[in-house]
Design a protein around this motif. Structure first.
Motif, PDB file in Angstrom:
ATOM      1  N   THR A 146      -5.259   5.749   2.702  1.00 33.72           N
ATOM      2  CA  THR A 146      -5.263   4.504   1.925  1.00 33.72           C
ATOM      3  C   THR A 146      -5.567   3.322   2.840  1.00 33.72           C
ATOM      4  O   THR A 146      -6.455   2.510   2.556  1.00 33.72           O
ATOM      5  CB  THR A 146      -3.901   4.297   1.232  1.00 33.72           C
ATOM      6  OG1 THR A 146      -3.648   5.409   0.380  1.00 33.72           O
ATOM      7  CG2 THR A 146      -3.878   3.013   0.430  1.00 33.72           C
ATOM      8  N   GLN A 191      -9.200   3.426   4.343  1.00 32.31           N
ATOM      9  CA  GLN A 191     -10.235   2.954   3.424  1.00 32.31           C
ATOM     10  C   GLN A 191     -10.246   1.428   3.338  1.00 32.31           C
ATOM     11  O   GLN A 191     -11.316   0.810   3.319  1.00 32.31           O
ATOM     12  CB  GLN A 191     -10.042   3.563   2.036  1.00 32.31           C
ATOM     13  CG  GLN A 191     -10.378   5.030   1.983  1.00 32.31           C
ATOM     14  CD  GLN A 191     -10.031   5.667   0.642  1.00 32.31           C
ATOM     15  OE1 GLN A 191      -9.344   5.095  -0.185  1.00 32.31           O
ATOM     16  NE2 GLN A 191     -10.515   6.890   0.445  1.00 32.31           N
ATOM     17  N   HIS A 202       0.122   6.047   3.221  1.00 33.54           N
ATOM     18  CA  HIS A 202      -0.722   7.182   3.594  1.00 33.54           C
ATOM     19  C   HIS A 202      -1.860   6.666   4.463  1.00 33.54           C
ATOM     20  O   HIS A 202      -2.450   5.615   4.174  1.00 33.54           O
ATOM     21  CB  HIS A 202      -1.293   7.863   2.347  1.00 33.54           C
ATOM     22  CG  HIS A 202      -0.237   8.345   1.422  1.00 33.54           C
ATOM     23  ND1 HIS A 202       0.045   7.704   0.239  1.00 33.54           N
ATOM     24  CD2 HIS A 202       0.622   9.383   1.512  1.00 33.54           C
ATOM     25  CE1 HIS A 202       1.040   8.334  -0.367  1.00 33.54           C
ATOM     26  NE2 HIS A 202       1.412   9.349   0.383  1.00 33.54           N
ATOM     27  N   VAL A 238       0.849  -1.190   0.000  1.00 31.98           N
ATOM     28  CA  VAL A 238       0.000   0.000   0.000  1.00 31.98           C
ATOM     29  C   VAL A 238       0.884   1.239   0.000  1.00 31.98           C
ATOM     30  O   VAL A 238       2.029   1.201   0.447  1.00 31.98           O
ATOM     31  CB  VAL A 238      -0.950   0.055   1.225  1.00 31.98           C
ATOM     32  CG1 VAL A 238      -1.944  -1.084   1.204  1.00 31.98           C
ATOM     33  CG2 VAL A 238      -0.160   0.063   2.519  1.00 31.98           C
ATOM     34  N   THR A 239       0.328   2.325  -0.507  1.00 27.94           N
ATOM     35  CA  THR A 239       1.051   3.582  -0.378  1.00 27.94           C
ATOM     36  C   THR A 239       1.029   3.964   1.098  1.00 27.94           C
ATOM     37  O   THR A 239       0.047   3.702   1.799  1.00 27.94           O
ATOM     38  CB  THR A 239       0.397   4.689  -1.230  1.00 27.94           C
ATOM     39  OG1 THR A 239      -0.961   4.831  -0.831  1.00 27.94           O
ATOM     40  CG2 THR A 239       0.480   4.362  -2.710  1.00 27.94           C
TER      41      THR A 239
END
Length: 119
Positions: free
Chosen positions: A89, A92, A86, A83-84
């Motif tokens: 992200t 969610q 952040h 995952v990025t």
């Protein structure tokens, strides 16, 4: 490393971050992950795994992109991938995991890893 079984009762959702001690992206992501752990503490169990320190638990899993998240309900993996780094992200993905709107991942190595968290 052997992980202690989850205490009962435990949140249904597991969110594990697989990172490496040498990864600077993981270093900067740790605070975000810990913050998310506090935000979702009543709904999910958060675990930080170092791919080198916890290599026995990882078994055949070879993580090459960091950070990598594992989201699961019991032995049912719902997300496993990079995952990025952040908060939004991961937030969610966690919300989708809580809503049951993530697919099912059928991977024996991931199930074996998930088994280390079970009583």
């Amino acid at each position: 490393m052997t992980f202690a079984p989850l205490p009962e009762p435990s949140p249904a959702l597991l969110v594990a971050c697989l990172c490496a001690g040498w990864c600077r992206t993981c270093d900067s992501y740790r605070q975000t992950f810990d913050d998310l752990g506090r935000e979702f503490a009543a709904q999910a169990r958060f675990v930080w795994l170092d791919v080198e320190d916890d290599d026995e638990a990882l078994g055949r899993i070879d993580v090459v992109n960091f950070p990598t998240l594992l989201i699961a309900h019991g032995l049912d993996a719902r997300f496993f991938g990079p995952v990025t780094p952040h908060a939004q992200t991961a937030r969610q993905l966690i919300q989708r995991g809580l809503q049951g709107s993530l697919g099912l991942i059928d991977d024996a190595a991931v199930k074996t890893l998930l088994g280390t968290f079970m009583p």
